[in-house]
Enzyme design. Structure first.
Site, short mmCIF file in Angstrom:
data_model
loop_
_atom_site.label_atom_id
_atom_site.label_comp_id
_atom_site.label_asym_id
_atom_site.label_seq_id
_atom_site.Cartn_x
_atom_site.Cartn_y
_atom_site.Cartn_z
CB ALA A 184 37.23 -9.24 19.60
CG ASN A 185 36.56 -3.57 21.58
OD1 ASN A 185 35.35 -3.72 21.68
ND2 ASN A 185 37.32 -3.15 22.59
NE ARG A 186 32.22 -4.57 14.11
CZ ARG A 186 31.09 -4.23 13.50
NH1 ARG A 186 31.01 -3.03 12.91
NH2 ARG A 186 30.07 -5.06 13.46
#
Length: 409
Positions: free
Chosen positions: A209-211
């Site tokens: 995932a991305n933050r």
């Protein structure tokens, strides 16, 4: 703003029913004529006497009322209203609405109506998050039912906290006004927004995932709705309440997001604020991958679909305006300009997400942002502001680009 508007309020059976009494008063203050239907469960929380005293009208409770039903009263109630509000909309009521039940006065009125319906969900957070409720809400949204809330906060149950609180009466009044008296620079426009991260499964426990918190994308969707637009928000997994007056489609992966975006077209403008994972596991494991003291298992990656480029290069359903976002840690403007040209979008909103950005708490997850607004002709540097203010400024620019609807051929 609601003068001479006729509103039928259906009160469901939840502790939030007490707020509906204040909602009657707030609607009446703004000139609306309010009629009330109460479910049997609602009468355990508030009385028909109280609702009738505030609405200055009879309260309807029984499908088989001999006085009302001699002229098919449930049909009359549904047709004489300009808008039906369901508040609180319990999990049970949402399920019945989604599946076309008609086993009491409230559900018969809803099924017989040809008018706009606004629901204000209220329930325990686990009930709101349950897959069945999410399916029902998605079905209703696809059918054209408008939602306001639920909001996040403390529940009636001790120690329970999360999304599930009924929207406040004034929020419901504002949502009703937008449905009945639509106005604003984007009235008549359909704006598509993506928000949040995507989760790409490695196994049933782990994911890539991305933050992204989704705060900026959700703020843009909310600002567009306040400007009068019909807004579809495609959101990855976030810990945020759905914006008021926005149709939200919840997704997990990049492929899910692309499918939801394509299903939401056509749109006048599309704003791609989501931080979509560039890669996914080429083959996600069906069971949790275990550490057994042997070699670290290899993780083969596959490239995810490029949603921004896909929509930017559509031949027949491309939105008139396509806006991308670029989160960079170095060479922010140069990389963003190259991205705009490569992806084929009209604008790029770029921000520095490195620790050098100087944004308190950081851009990713924080409440502030400082962006560079990039077009084919110029670069504008917008000073640090709240994500809500950034959203308002971007939506104002979108509205200015389109102009009044009637001037567009």
């Amino acid at each position: 703003m609601l003068a001479q508007k006729r509103i039928l309020l259906i009160i469901g059976g939840g502790i939030a029913a007490y707020k509906s009494l204040d909602l009657i008063r707030r609607l009446s203050e703004r000139g609306a004529a309010v009629r009330v239907v109460m479910t049997e469960a609602a009468q355990h929380f508030v009385t028909p006497l109280a609702a009738g005293a505030l609405s200055h009208d009879r309260v309807f409770t029984d499908l088989f009322d001999r006085e009302a039903e001699h002229d098919i009263g449930h049909i009359r109630l549904s047709r004489e209203a300009d808008l039906i509000i369901v508040a609180p909309a319990t999990a049970d009521l949402l399920a019945k609405m989604a599946h076309g039940f008609a086993d009491d006065l409230a559900t018969c009125v809803l099924l017989a109506s040809d008018k706009k319906v606004l629901v204000a969900p209220a329930m325990n957070p686990q009930m709101w998050a349950h897959a069945a409720t999410r399916r029902n809400a998605a079905r209703l949204a696809a059918d054209g039912v408008a939602f306001v809330g639920p909001n996040a906060g403390a529940m009636a149950e001790r120690g329970e906290n999360g999304p599930g609180r009924m929207a406040e009466p004034l929020e419901i009044v504002a949502a009703a006004a937008r449905l009945l008296v639509p106005s604003g620079p984007l009235t008549g426009r359909h704006i598509l927004v993506t928000s949040g991260p995507t989760h790409e499964p490695i196994d049933p426990v782990r994911y890539i995932a991305n933050r992204s918190s989704g705060k900026q994308g959700h703020a843009i969707a909310a600002a567009a709705a306040r400007a009068g637009a019909q807004v579809t928000l495609v959101s990855g997994p976030v810990n945020l309440p759905d914006p008021i007056g926005v149709e939200v489609r919840h997704v997990e992966s990049a492929r899910d997001m692309l499918a939801a975006v394509e299903a939401a077209l056509p749109a006048d403008a599309a704003v791609f604020a989501a931080a979509v994972a560039d890669w996914r596991a080429a083959s996600a494991a069906g069971e949790k991958m275990k550490k057994d003291g042997n070699a670290i298992p290899p993780l083969a990656l596959a490239e995810n679909p490029d949603i921004l480029a896909t929509v930017s290069h559509l031949s027949n359903r491309r939105p008139r305006l396509v806006v991308g976002f670029a989160a960079e840690t170095e060479n922010v403007i140069a990389y963003a300009q190259a991205k705009r040209a490569r992806k084929g979008c009209d604008w790029i909103v770029a921000n520095d997400v490195s620790q050098r950005s100087g944004i308190p708490g950081g851009v990713m997850g924080g409440d502030s942002n400082a962006v560079h607004f990039i077009t084919a002709e110029a670069v504008e540097h917008w000073p640090e502001a709240s994500k809500t203010e950034v959203a308002e400024r971007l939506v104002a620019r979108i509205a200015a680009t389109f102009g009044p609807l009637e001037t567009v051929s």
